[in-house]
Design a protein around this motif. Structure first.
Motif, mmCIF file in Angstrom:
data_model
loop_
_atom_site.group_PDB
_atom_site.id
_atom_site.type_symbol
_atom_site.label_atom_id
_atom_site.label_comp_id
_atom_site.label_asym_id
_atom_site.label_seq_id
_atom_site.Cartn_x
_atom_site.Cartn_y
_atom_site.Cartn_z
ATOM 1 N N GLU A 1 2.558 2.788 10.288
ATOM 2 C CA GLU A 1 2.001 2.844 8.934
ATOM 3 C C GLU A 1 0.493 3.063 8.914
ATOM 4 N N SER A 2 -0.225 2.563 9.925
ATOM 5 C CA SER A 2 -1.692 2.615 9.869
ATOM 6 C C SER A 2 -2.321 2.846 11.238
ATOM 7 N N PHE B 1 3.386 2.685 25.743
ATOM 8 C CA PHE B 1 3.880 3.899 25.111
ATOM 9 C C PHE B 1 2.973 5.069 25.469
ATOM 10 N N SER B 2 3.551 6.158 25.922
ATOM 11 C CA SER B 2 2.698 7.280 26.332
ATOM 12 C C SER B 2 3.071 8.562 25.610
ATOM 13 N N GLY B 3 3.696 8.428 24.430
ATOM 14 C CA GLY B 3 4.022 9.609 23.637
ATOM 15 C C GLY B 3 2.941 9.855 22.593
ATOM 16 N N THR B 4 3.296 10.606 21.553
ATOM 17 C CA THR B 4 2.356 10.843 20.463
ATOM 18 C C THR B 4 2.754 9.996 19.253
ATOM 19 N N TYR B 5 1.878 10.009 18.252
ATOM 20 C CA TYR B 5 2.090 9.173 17.073
ATOM 21 C C TYR B 5 2.158 10.015 15.805
ATOM 22 N N PHE B 6 2.677 9.382 14.780
ATOM 23 C CA PHE B 6 2.477 9.906 13.439
ATOM 24 C C PHE B 6 2.106 8.718 12.557
ATOM 25 N N VAL B 7 0.952 8.816 11.902
ATOM 26 C CA VAL B 7 0.435 7.702 11.098
ATOM 27 C C VAL B 7 0.639 8.007 9.619
ATOM 28 N N LEU B 8 1.458 7.218 8.969
ATOM 29 C CA LEU B 8 1.800 7.451 7.565
ATOM 30 C C LEU B 8 0.638 7.179 6.611
ATOM 31 N N MET B 9 -0.292 6.326 7.026
ATOM 32 C CA MET B 9 -1.365 5.862 6.132
ATOM 33 C C MET B 9 -0.764 5.215 4.884
ATOM 34 N N GLY B 10 0.251 4.402 5.103
ATOM 35 C CA GLY B 10 0.903 3.715 3.991
ATOM 36 C C GLY B 10 2.403 3.689 4.198
ATOM 37 N N HIS B 11 3.136 3.475 3.119
ATOM 38 C CA HIS B 11 4.595 3.502 3.171
ATOM 39 C C HIS B 11 5.111 3.971 1.818
ATOM 40 N N LEU B 12 6.363 4.359 1.766
ATOM 41 C CA LEU B 12 6.955 4.773 0.499
ATOM 42 C C LEU B 12 6.893 3.616 -0.479
ATOM 43 N N SER B 13 6.507 3.893 -1.709
ATOM 44 C CA SER B 13 6.424 2.847 -2.720
ATOM 45 C C SER B 13 6.564 3.500 -4.091
ATOM 46 N N PRO B 14 7.819 3.809 -4.454
ATOM 47 C CA PRO B 14 8.069 4.551 -5.697
ATOM 48 C C PRO B 14 7.418 3.908 -6.919
ATOM 49 N N LEU B 15 7.392 2.573 -6.948
ATOM 50 C CA LEU B 15 6.801 1.893 -8.106
ATOM 51 C C LEU B 15 5.308 2.167 -8.235
ATOM 52 N N ASP B 16 4.643 2.418 -7.088
ATOM 53 C CA ASP B 16 3.217 2.747 -7.129
ATOM 54 C C ASP B 16 3.000 4.259 -7.128
ATOM 55 N N GLY B 17 4.081 5.003 -7.273
ATOM 56 C CA GLY B 17 3.981 6.461 -7.302
ATOM 57 C C GLY B 17 3.699 7.086 -5.946
ATOM 58 N N ILE C 1 2.704 10.203 1.998
ATOM 59 C CA ILE C 1 2.573 9.591 3.326
ATOM 60 C C ILE C 1 2.815 10.648 4.419
ATOM 61 N N GLY C 2 2.618 11.906 4.055
ATOM 62 C CA GLY C 2 2.615 12.993 5.030
ATOM 63 C C GLY C 2 3.960 13.396 5.596
ATOM 64 N N LEU C 3 5.055 13.062 4.894
ATOM 65 C CA LEU C 3 6.371 13.360 5.476
ATOM 66 C C LEU C 3 6.671 14.856 5.540
ATOM 67 N N PRO D 1 8.142 -4.542 9.344
ATOM 68 C CA PRO D 1 9.445 -5.107 8.936
ATOM 69 C C PRO D 1 9.373 -5.732 7.545
ATOM 70 N N THR D 2 8.894 -4.928 6.580
ATOM 71 C CA THR D 2 8.851 -5.364 5.178
ATOM 72 C C THR D 2 9.860 -4.513 4.429
ATOM 73 N N VAL D 3 10.113 -4.852 3.168
ATOM 74 C CA VAL D 3 11.063 -4.063 2.381
ATOM 75 C C VAL D 3 10.634 -2.595 2.359
ATOM 76 N N GLU D 4 9.325 -2.358 2.077
ATOM 77 C CA GLU D 4 8.830 -0.982 1.992
ATOM 78 C C GLU D 4 8.871 -0.289 3.351
ATOM 79 N N GLY D 5 8.495 -1.049 4.398
ATOM 80 C CA GLY D 5 8.498 -0.480 5.743
ATOM 81 C C GLY D 5 9.897 -0.084 6.185
ATOM 82 N N GLU D 6 10.883 -0.930 5.859
ATOM 83 C CA GLU D 6 12.274 -0.648 6.219
ATOM 84 C C GLU D 6 12.787 0.567 5.450
ATOM 85 N N ALA D 7 12.471 0.623 4.159
ATOM 86 C CA ALA D 7 12.920 1.750 3.335
ATOM 87 C C ALA D 7 12.310 3.053 3.854
#
Ligand SMILES: [Zn+2]
Ligand SMILES: [Zn+2]
Lengths: 200, 200
Positions: free
Chosen positions: B87-88, B101-117, B123-125, B146-152
């Motif tokens: 996420e960050s 871990f020796s692979g590459t990353y993808f940083v969402l800079m947040g998580h899906l949150s439909p209520l916040d638009g 989040i770069g998907l 491991p939060t509701v938003e993170g899991e979704a």
């Protein structure tokens, strides 16, 4: 980390702030970059300007961007004849916030500490002596900290004032208002007894 | 305070830092002016440079002053075929510090949150989908919180990966190593049971 040398440098630089370690610095850097770039930009400019322009008041030694600070230039404060000596600008501010004192200040920016090589002129006592000699001070109030160094400094300054026949007082030390007697340390309680005031 | 408008401004500006209120900001300002002007000056320059130059990596979205960050440019990491979604940038750093871990990353800079638009493209998907479509990713590791938003968010990304026939895994959640079972919350303990591994 290795993905951004500039971010590494920012995290390191933020650690110049007191109480900010690597973890807090990292949190601050990410927060500023992600959520508050305009605040960070403002901080950068104000910080540069403060470092370039803020020096010490030539009269009271507190921090100011002027030659003589606004407290010292205030005619009402000059006319009060009261001069309060404190160790730091933070102490000055704490007194200002009580709104009980309307005289001028002298900020030592430290205290006498012979073991650290800090003598009278290092805390501006030459400048203070000049101010006392001008003859417009009627009362010198010593508000240095109630520590060994603060007391020694107060004692030294009291001598300077007496040489000029200026009244000297020391702020009262004792049990904090609202504090509980049993929670106060012994030294404070001793001061509290020694400084007792008769009730009329 | 009134003795220095510039000092007032510095104390106010320092409060853009997370966790710094008026009292801490005052302490920081006095400390920098009194004890560490060179550090403050350095911080001012680095902060300005960071704000001007640090953006997001075009490949993984983490903070970097380069177009493509150094982690993404590392050929060994590219060849690993593993891509970890976090996420960050702070999460990325935490994983880097394990050196596991020796692979590459993808940083969402947040998580899906439909209520916040906040939808997939916020989040770069779209960028992530392009990376997955390139065909050089063999495993996608979901390390969102491991939060509701993170899991979704993890669930949504897992779907994206499955469309490209890419293996997807989720990091394990359970009782922290060294933690005491009775002090762990119920949700974590449930995860810990559901994710149990048979001992051979
Ligand atoms: Zn002044
Ligand atoms: Zn990258």
């Amino acid at each position: 980390m290795s993905f951004s040398p500039l971010l590494d440098e920012l995290i390191k630089s933020l650690q110049c702030l007191p109480g900010v370690g690597p973890k807090s610095a990292q949190r601050m850097a990410f927060y500023l970059l992600d959520k508050n770039r305009s605040g960070a930009s403002k901080l950068s400019h104000v910080l540069a300007s403060a470092i370039d322009n803020i020096g010490h008041c030539q009269s009271c030694r507190t921090f100011t961007e002027d030659d003589i600070c606004r407290l010292c230039l205030n005619p009402k404060r000059q006319q009060s004849g009261q001069l309060c000596v404190v160790e730091s600008p933070a102490d000055l501010l704490a007194i200002e916030q009580t709104a009980q004192f309307s005289g001028t200040y002298f900020v030592l920016m430290g205290h006498l500490s012979p073991l650290d090589g800090i003598g009278p002129n290092d805390i501006g006592l030459d400048i203070l002596a000049t101010r006392l000699a001008k003859g417009n001070i009627s009362e010198l109030i010593l508000a240095t900290n109630p520590t060994v160094e603060g007391e020694a400094t107060a004692y030294y300054i009291a001598e300077l004032a007496r040489e000029q026949q200026i009244n000297v007082s020391r702020i009262a030390h004792g049990v904090p208002v609202g504090g509980e007697l049993e929670l106060v340390d012994g030294t404070t309680l001793s001061h509290s007894f020694a400084g007792r005031i008769s009730i009329k």
